[in-house]
Every structure is written in structure tokens, then in C-alpha cells.
Motif scaffolding. Structure first.
Motif, PDB file in Angstrom:
ATOM      1  N   ILE A  82       0.841  -1.200   0.000  1.00 44.67           N
ATOM      2  CA  ILE A  82       0.000   0.000   0.000  1.00 44.67           C
ATOM      3  C   ILE A  82       0.876   1.251   0.000  1.00 44.67           C
ATOM      4  O   ILE A  82       0.613   2.226  -0.723  1.00 44.67           O
ATOM      5  N   ALA A  83       1.943   1.231   0.802  1.00 49.05           N
ATOM      6  CA  ALA A  83       2.831   2.390   0.874  1.00 49.05           C
ATOM      7  C   ALA A  83       3.447   2.696  -0.486  1.00 49.05           C
ATOM      8  O   ALA A  83       3.555   3.867  -0.883  1.00 49.05           O
ATOM      9  N   ALA A  84       3.859   1.662  -1.204  1.00 51.95           N
ATOM     10  CA  ALA A  84       4.456   1.876  -2.528  1.00 51.95           C
ATOM     11  C   ALA A  84       3.435   2.477  -3.492  1.00 51.95           C
ATOM     12  O   ALA A  84       3.775   3.366  -4.300  1.00 51.95           O
ATOM     13  N   MET A  85       2.191   2.018  -3.428  1.00 49.05           N
ATOM     14  CA  MET A  85       1.136   2.574  -4.288  1.00 49.05           C
ATOM     15  C   MET A  85       0.871   4.040  -3.953  1.00 49.05           C
ATOM     16  O   MET A  85       0.662   4.874  -4.842  1.00 49.05           O
ATOM     17  N   LEU A  86       0.856   4.356  -2.669  1.00 42.93           N
ATOM     18  CA  LEU A  86       0.626   5.736  -2.262  1.00 42.93           C
ATOM     19  C   LEU A  86       1.750   6.642  -2.762  1.00 42.93           C
ATOM     20  O   LEU A  86       1.497   7.737  -3.287  1.00 42.93           O
ATOM     21  N   ARG A  87       2.994   6.190  -2.602  1.00 47.93           N
ATOM     22  CA  ARG A  87       4.129   7.002  -3.070  1.00 47.93           C
ATOM     23  C   ARG A  87       4.043   7.230  -4.567  1.00 47.93           C
ATOM     24  O   ARG A  87       4.294   8.340  -5.056  1.00 47.93           O
ATOM     25  N   ALA A  88       3.702   6.195  -5.310  1.00 41.47           N
ATOM     26  CA  ALA A  88       3.623   6.318  -6.761  1.00 41.47           C
ATOM     27  C   ALA A  88       2.546   7.320  -7.179  1.00 41.47           C
ATOM     28  O   ALA A  88       2.688   8.005  -8.204  1.00 41.47           O
ATOM     29  N   ALA A  89       1.487   7.422  -6.394  1.00 41.75           N
ATOM     30  CA  ALA A  89       0.400   8.348  -6.715  1.00 41.75           C
ATOM     31  C   ALA A  89       0.637   9.745  -6.150  1.00 41.75           C
ATOM     32  O   ALA A  89      -0.113  10.674  -6.470  1.00 41.75           O
TER      33      ALA A  89
END
Length: 318
Positions: A82-89
């Protein structure tokens, strides 16, 4: 009496008529943006889309202008994913909604191992685990086979007495103390059952605010549910400085006051709430995070509702 802006407008009109140079009029600072407050979205609004395409949903939220989200589900993924998805967005997630009791679905709950919740929150970068609703009593009746979840929660809410609210306060204090050792805080998100009058006077919200430790327990004020109970959110914020660190920004239409999970949603700016007055009071009272949310049923695509809400809120002056 004319305020400063009205005076400047009047001066400008007079100067124009006389052929004089117009006075400069600085744009007012906005509550979200130039005034420094970040605007977030409670992702539950887009739950159906998130279950199908979480990465795409987060990117869509960011494209609306939101910079924060509050999540109520990890959608079967680890906190690190989830953290990686948030950073990417380009998003952050300061708060995670957690159920008090397991609902038998995939929503996180405090019935599960606290260590797992802590690990996910730390990986995501969330600071607060927010109790999404009151914790059911141990002897609460079971949900009926054909009973909708909201009806079931409302039925339990009607059974909450002063003792049940005090047990919720004790739970918040105990869990908050444990989370504090991990660098996290516990929050409490209200509905309208908390404001139902108790036979001995006061209401559940009075007990929760009065019997929890401010050192480790915060509150998330859902303004829409406060209004649905015919309570004044501004008075509540002013009476409890520093307790409401998060806000659910939600509008409602005029309706009969209710304490059993009945709410008539309205688009922001078209309901009974004056956000130009509420938001500055919330900031002065200590609110840091502001999450837009509108409750179902939706008459149109909730993504469109969320996008228009951002445009409305981003334009509000301080």
C-alpha cells in the motif's frame, strides 16, 4: 457594517467612476492550499473502484487534487505494498479506519492481532488508527440473517447505555496506551448514536470525551453525523480544544434529528453546514487532517462527487 472586502469593492467602484487608478485587491488566502492545510479523501467513497483497481483509484484521487487519503481497508495487500502505491500516486495516508469488532469481512478490526495492525500502519506511514465506530458490547445480539449492516449497527447503538460507553472509553485508553509505545495514536470516529440522550443525563460522546486520556486518545469529528443529531459542531469543537485532530468534511440536508444512523446527505455547500465558519474554528481547535466523505446512496458516480467537492473546498477562503 461593511467588511474590508466590501469596502475595497466600494472604493474601486468610486475610483472607476472618477477615472482614478483602482486599488490593488489581494486574493484572500484559501483554507486548503495557500493557507497550508491539506485536503484528503476517505477512500471508502471509492471502495468499489479500489477493489477493482487500487493503483488506478489512488492515481485518480491524486489527479483531483487530493494529497491525503484515509483508508478503511488494505484490500488484501501488505502495508508495504500500500505504501508503494501511495508514493507512486503522490499521496500520504495519515489515518486508517479500524473496526471495533470483526464484521466477518476483510476490513481491519481491533479483534485481530494488534501487532499486525501496527506493522501495517508503520509501513504505510499512518499516525492514527481510528476506531471507525463504537465497539459493540460483549453481549451484543447477533446480526440477523437478512439484516443490513447499517440497520444492525443502528440496533446495537440503541442498546448502548452509559456503561457501554464507559467500556468504550476504557478500550480507547488501554489501546491508545499500547499504540503510544509504538509511536502511534488511537482515534475515535463518531456517528450520531453517540449523541443520544442518556437517562442519567448527557450522552455517550460526553463520556468518551470526558473519560479518555488526551495524551493518547484523539477524536475524528464527523461533522455530518453531528448535524444529523442536531448538535452544533462549532460548539463541540470550541468546548473540546485539542481533542478533534481530524475532521470528516461532510454536508447534510435538513432533516428530523436522529440517533440511529439515519442521515440525508447533501453536496458540499448545498446542505445546512457553513464550511466557511466551521473550518477555521476546526483549525483553531487543533484539527490537522480533513477528509471529504459523502455517505451512500449515490445518485451519480462518487468519483465525480469527490472531484467537485475538492474544487469547492479548495476555493474556500480562510
Amino acid at each position: 457594517m461593511l467588511n474590508r472586502r466590501h469596502c475595497l469593492i466600494a472604493i474601486g467602484k468610486a475610483a472607476f467612476a472618477a477615472g482614478l487608478p483602482l486599488p490593488a485587491m489581494a486574493a484572500p488566502p484559501h483554507f486548503f492550499g495557500t493557507a497550508g492545510a491539506e485536503l484528503g479523501l476517505q477512500l471508502f467513497m471509492l471502495d468499489a473502484q479500489a477493489r477493482t483497481d487500487l493503483e488506478g483509484t489512488l492515481r485518480a484521487v491524486a489527479s483531483m487534487g487530493y494529497r491525503e487519503v484515509e483508508i478503511a481497508n488494505l484490500y488484501g495487500r501488505s502495508g508495504g505494498t500500500i505504501a508503494a502505491m501511495l508514493r507512486a500516486a503522490g499521496l500520504s495516508c495519515p489515518s486508517i479506519h479500524v473496526q471495533g469488532r470483526s464484521r466477518g469481512d476483510d476490513a481491519p478490526s481491533f479483534d485481530g492481532p494488534l501487532g499486525a495492525l501496527v506493522g501495517d500502519a508503520q509501513a504505510i506511514g499512518a499516525r492514527t488508527l481510528t476506531l471507525a465506530s463504537f465497539r459493540f458490547p460483549d453481549n451484543a445480539p447477533a446480526r440477523l440473517p437478512d439484516e443490513r449492516l447499517r440497520k444492525y449497527v443502528a440496533r446495537i447503538g440503541n442498546l448502548m447505555d452509559a456503561g457501554a460507553w464507559r467500556r468504550n472509553a476504557d478500550f480507547l485508553n488501554r489501546t491508545g496506551a499500547m499504540l503510544a509505545r509504538e509511536g502511534l495514536r488511537i482515534g475515535y470516529h463518531n456517528h450520531n448514536a453517540e449523541f443520544a440522550p442518556l437517562p442519567e443525563g448527557g450522552c455517550g460522546m460526553d463520556i468518551l470525551l470526558g473519560e479518555t486520556d488526551p495524551a493518547c486518545v484523539d477524536f475524528e469529528l464527523d461533522v455530518g453525523w453531528v448535524a444529523a443529531a442536531a448538535r452544533d459542531p462549532i460548539a463541540l469543537l470550541r468546548a473540546h480544544q485539542g481533542r478533534f485532530t481530524q475532521l470528516h468534511v461532510k454536508d447534510v440536508a435538513a432533516a428530523t434529528p436522529d440517533y440511529a444512523f439515519v442521515q440525508k446527505s447533501a453536496p458540499l455547500g448545498l446542505g445546512v453546514l457553513d464550511w466557511r465558519e466551521i473550518l477555521p474554528v476546526a483549525r483553531k481547535a487543533g484539527a490537522v487532517h480533513y477528509f471529504f466523505e459523502q455517505d451512500p446512496p449515490y445518485e451519480e458516480d462518487p468519483a465525480g462527487i469527490a472531484a467537485r467537492a475538492h474544487s469547492y473546498l479548495a476555493a474556500l477562503p480562510t
